[in-house]
Design a protein around this motif. Structure first.
Motif, PDB file in Angstrom:
ATOM      1  N   ASP A 114     -14.649 -87.430 -53.893  1.00 14.53           N
ATOM      2  CA  ASP A 114     -13.886 -86.623 -54.662  1.00 14.53           C
ATOM      3  C   ASP A 114     -12.301 -86.530 -53.880  1.00 14.53           C
ATOM      4  O   ASP A 114     -12.114 -85.706 -53.073  1.00 14.53           O
ATOM      5  CB  ASP A 114     -14.546 -85.165 -54.421  1.00 14.53           C
ATOM      6  CG  ASP A 114     -14.000 -84.091 -55.215  1.00 14.53           C
ATOM      7  OD1 ASP A 114     -12.934 -84.370 -55.786  1.00 14.53           O
ATOM      8  OD2 ASP A 114     -14.593 -82.850 -55.160  1.00 14.53           O
ATOM      9  N   GLN A 117     -10.742 -83.330 -54.049  1.00 13.99           N
ATOM     10  CA  GLN A 117     -11.722 -82.175 -53.444  1.00 13.99           C
ATOM     11  C   GLN A 117     -11.557 -81.138 -54.589  1.00 13.99           C
ATOM     12  O   GLN A 117     -11.508 -79.772 -54.400  1.00 13.99           O
ATOM     13  CB  GLN A 117     -11.178 -81.390 -52.272  1.00 13.99           C
ATOM     14  CG  GLN A 117     -11.659 -82.557 -50.925  1.00 13.99           C
ATOM     15  CD  GLN A 117     -12.990 -82.888 -50.774  1.00 13.99           C
ATOM     16  OE1 GLN A 117     -13.627 -81.665 -50.332  1.00 13.99           O
ATOM     17  NE2 GLN A 117     -13.210 -83.857 -51.090  1.00 13.99           N
ATOM     18  N   ALA A 118     -11.755 -81.435 -55.728  1.00 15.71           N
ATOM     19  CA  ALA A 118     -11.815 -80.387 -56.801  1.00 15.71           C
ATOM     20  C   ALA A 118     -13.033 -80.079 -57.574  1.00 15.71           C
ATOM     21  O   ALA A 118     -12.766 -79.360 -58.612  1.00 15.71           O
ATOM     22  CB  ALA A 118     -10.788 -81.422 -58.101  1.00 15.71           C
ATOM     23  N   SER A 119     -14.023 -80.427 -56.977  1.00 17.18           N
ATOM     24  CA  SER A 119     -15.431 -80.108 -57.437  1.00 17.18           C
ATOM     25  C   SER A 119     -15.374 -78.675 -57.474  1.00 17.18           C
ATOM     26  O   SER A 119     -16.082 -78.297 -58.874  1.00 17.18           O
ATOM     27  CB  SER A 119     -16.462 -80.828 -56.708  1.00 17.18           C
ATOM     28  OG  SER A 119     -16.621 -82.175 -56.725  1.00 17.18           O
ATOM     29  N   ASN A 127     -17.743 -82.385 -53.392  1.00 22.77           N
ATOM     30  CA  ASN A 127     -17.841 -83.828 -53.532  1.00 22.77           C
ATOM     31  C   ASN A 127     -18.637 -84.114 -54.595  1.00 22.77           C
ATOM     32  O   ASN A 127     -19.542 -85.258 -54.666  1.00 22.77           O
ATOM     33  CB  ASN A 127     -18.442 -84.278 -52.395  1.00 22.77           C
ATOM     34  CG  ASN A 127     -17.395 -84.245 -51.278  1.00 22.77           C
ATOM     35  OD1 ASN A 127     -16.105 -84.092 -51.187  1.00 22.77           O
ATOM     36  ND2 ASN A 127     -18.196 -83.976 -50.007  1.00 22.77           N
ATOM     37  N   LEU A 129     -17.499 -85.237 -57.940  1.00 21.04           N
ATOM     38  CA  LEU A 129     -16.731 -85.781 -58.883  1.00 21.04           C
ATOM     39  C   LEU A 129     -16.497 -87.196 -58.247  1.00 21.04           C
ATOM     40  O   LEU A 129     -16.437 -87.302 -56.830  1.00 21.04           O
ATOM     41  CB  LEU A 129     -15.388 -85.134 -59.060  1.00 21.04           C
ATOM     42  CG  LEU A 129     -15.535 -83.603 -59.638  1.00 21.04           C
ATOM     43  CD1 LEU A 129     -14.185 -83.096 -59.953  1.00 21.04           C
ATOM     44  CD2 LEU A 129     -16.309 -83.807 -60.900  1.00 21.04           C
ATOM     45  N   GLU A 133     -12.472 -88.773 -62.123  1.00 21.57           N
ATOM     46  CA  GLU A 133     -12.824 -87.216 -62.330  1.00 21.57           C
ATOM     47  C   GLU A 133     -11.999 -86.232 -61.479  1.00 21.57           C
ATOM     48  O   GLU A 133     -11.527 -85.054 -61.881  1.00 21.57           O
ATOM     49  CB  GLU A 133     -14.151 -87.157 -62.358  1.00 21.57           C
ATOM     50  CG  GLU A 133     -15.241 -87.732 -63.298  1.00 21.57           C
ATOM     51  CD  GLU A 133     -16.554 -87.551 -62.866  1.00 21.57           C
ATOM     52  OE1 GLU A 133     -17.542 -87.958 -63.940  1.00 21.57           O
ATOM     53  OE2 GLU A 133     -17.105 -87.296 -61.850  1.00 21.57           O
ATOM     54  N   SER A 134     -11.973 -86.704 -60.275  1.00 21.47           N
ATOM     55  CA  SER A 134     -11.260 -85.696 -59.211  1.00 21.47           C
ATOM     56  C   SER A 134      -9.913 -85.472 -59.440  1.00 21.47           C
ATOM     57  O   SER A 134      -9.303 -84.634 -59.446  1.00 21.47           O
ATOM     58  CB  SER A 134     -11.779 -86.450 -57.877  1.00 21.47           C
ATOM     59  OG  SER A 134     -11.249 -85.513 -56.794  1.00 21.47           O
ATOM     60  N   GLN A 137      -9.314 -83.574 -62.540  1.00 26.04           N
ATOM     61  CA  GLN A 137      -9.700 -82.015 -62.537  1.00 26.04           C
ATOM     62  C   GLN A 137      -8.572 -81.811 -61.437  1.00 26.04           C
ATOM     63  O   GLN A 137      -7.951 -80.424 -61.599  1.00 26.04           O
ATOM     64  CB  GLN A 137     -10.893 -81.782 -61.910  1.00 26.04           C
ATOM     65  CG  GLN A 137     -11.261 -80.479 -61.697  1.00 26.04           C
ATOM     66  CD  GLN A 137     -10.972 -79.405 -62.924  1.00 26.04           C
ATOM     67  OE1 GLN A 137     -11.093 -79.725 -63.964  1.00 26.04           O
ATOM     68  NE2 GLN A 137     -10.748 -78.115 -62.301  1.00 26.04           N
ATOM     69  N   GLY A 138      -8.268 -82.143 -60.421  1.00 26.31           N
ATOM     70  CA  GLY A 138      -7.052 -81.922 -59.563  1.00 26.31           C
ATOM     71  C   GLY A 138      -5.805 -81.614 -60.130  1.00 26.31           C
ATOM     72  O   GLY A 138      -5.031 -80.802 -60.030  1.00 26.31           O
TER      73      GLY A 138
END
Length: 242
Positions: A114, A117-119, A127, A129, A133-134, A137-138
């Motif tokens: 991640d 750190q977007a989970s 952690n 994603l 994916e991270s 989303q971030g």
């Protein structure tokens, strides 16, 4: 006669009296043994205290070196630069590519899955994603913060800090003058932490308050991102001059 036999029996079976000189030697030996035990115990305690102090000193130094010795973007973060740039272009925020790069540096230094750190911004466990994916989303979350800040008329530092605190920080800034300040970030963290402090040592925190933060998010977040951003711009300027 009965009493006499009983008296003789006790005399035969009772141990002979210990001479006073021997009693004194035994007492002195017991005293010396106790002193040795106390001395050995004290020595052991001193050793344990010494190792504890050494461990804390080494640990503090290693933690501080992460932040103080270099403000350069790591190679691990640069490896994700093409993916960040592409995703920033997709969301129409290409002007903020350098900030996204520095956010990744602060969040993970490009390590782990991640990386942004977007989970938690998806209400997922930490952690959750993977890197792709991270980044998705971030960048998406940062774009949404920019959009909200634009509606509220807030500055960029409010957006950067909100990446760490969540979008509620933008409302807090709006309700308290509409301009980011470290004092606002600190107060927001203090309130949400329930006044709980934790040790936090780096070049920035040590200068500002001696090395602590409130235990909610990171009240130095905007400062950290901007410090990496400053270093990034200085490196590029130096490269252009050469």
């Amino acid at each position: 006669m009965k009493n006499s036999r009983s008296s003789n029996y006790r005399k035969k079976t009772s141990p002979p009296p210990v001479p006073s000189k021997i009693r004194r030697k035994k007492k002195r030996r017991r005293t010396i043994n106790r002193l040795k035990q106390i001395r050995n115990l004290s020595f052991l305690v001193l050793i344990l205290l010494g190792w504890t102090f050494l461990f804390r000193s080494c640990f503090s130094s290693s933690q501080e070196s992460v932040y103080v010795n270099s403000w350069a973007i790591s190679d691990d973060v640069y490896a994700y630069e093409p993916a960040l740039d592409a995703k920033a272009a997709e969301y129409g925020i290409s002007d903020y590519e350098d900030i996204l790069l520095c956010i990744m540096q602060v969040e993970s230094a490009g390590l782990g899955n991640d990386v942004m750190q977007a989970s938690e911004s998806l209400s997922l466990p930490l952690n959750t994603l993977n890197p792709e994916e991270s980044i998705e989303q971030g960048v998406s979350f940062f774009a949404s913060l920019l959009s909200k800040a634009d509606r509220l008329g807030l500055d960029l530092n409010s957006v950067i800090q909100a990446y760490n605190y969540g979008s509620g920080f933008l409302d807090y800034v709006y309700e308290h003058g509409g301009i980011y300040s470290f004092e606002l970030a600190e107060e927001f963290s203090r309130i949400n932490s329930g006044n709980e402090k934790v040790e936090y040592i780096n070049e920035i925190s040590s200068t500002k308050n001696g090395g602590y933060r409130w235990n909610y998010g990171n009240m130095f977040y905007a400062d950290l991102v901007n410090r990496y951003l400053q270093e990034l711009h200085e490196e590029r300027a130096a490269a252009n001059e050469s």
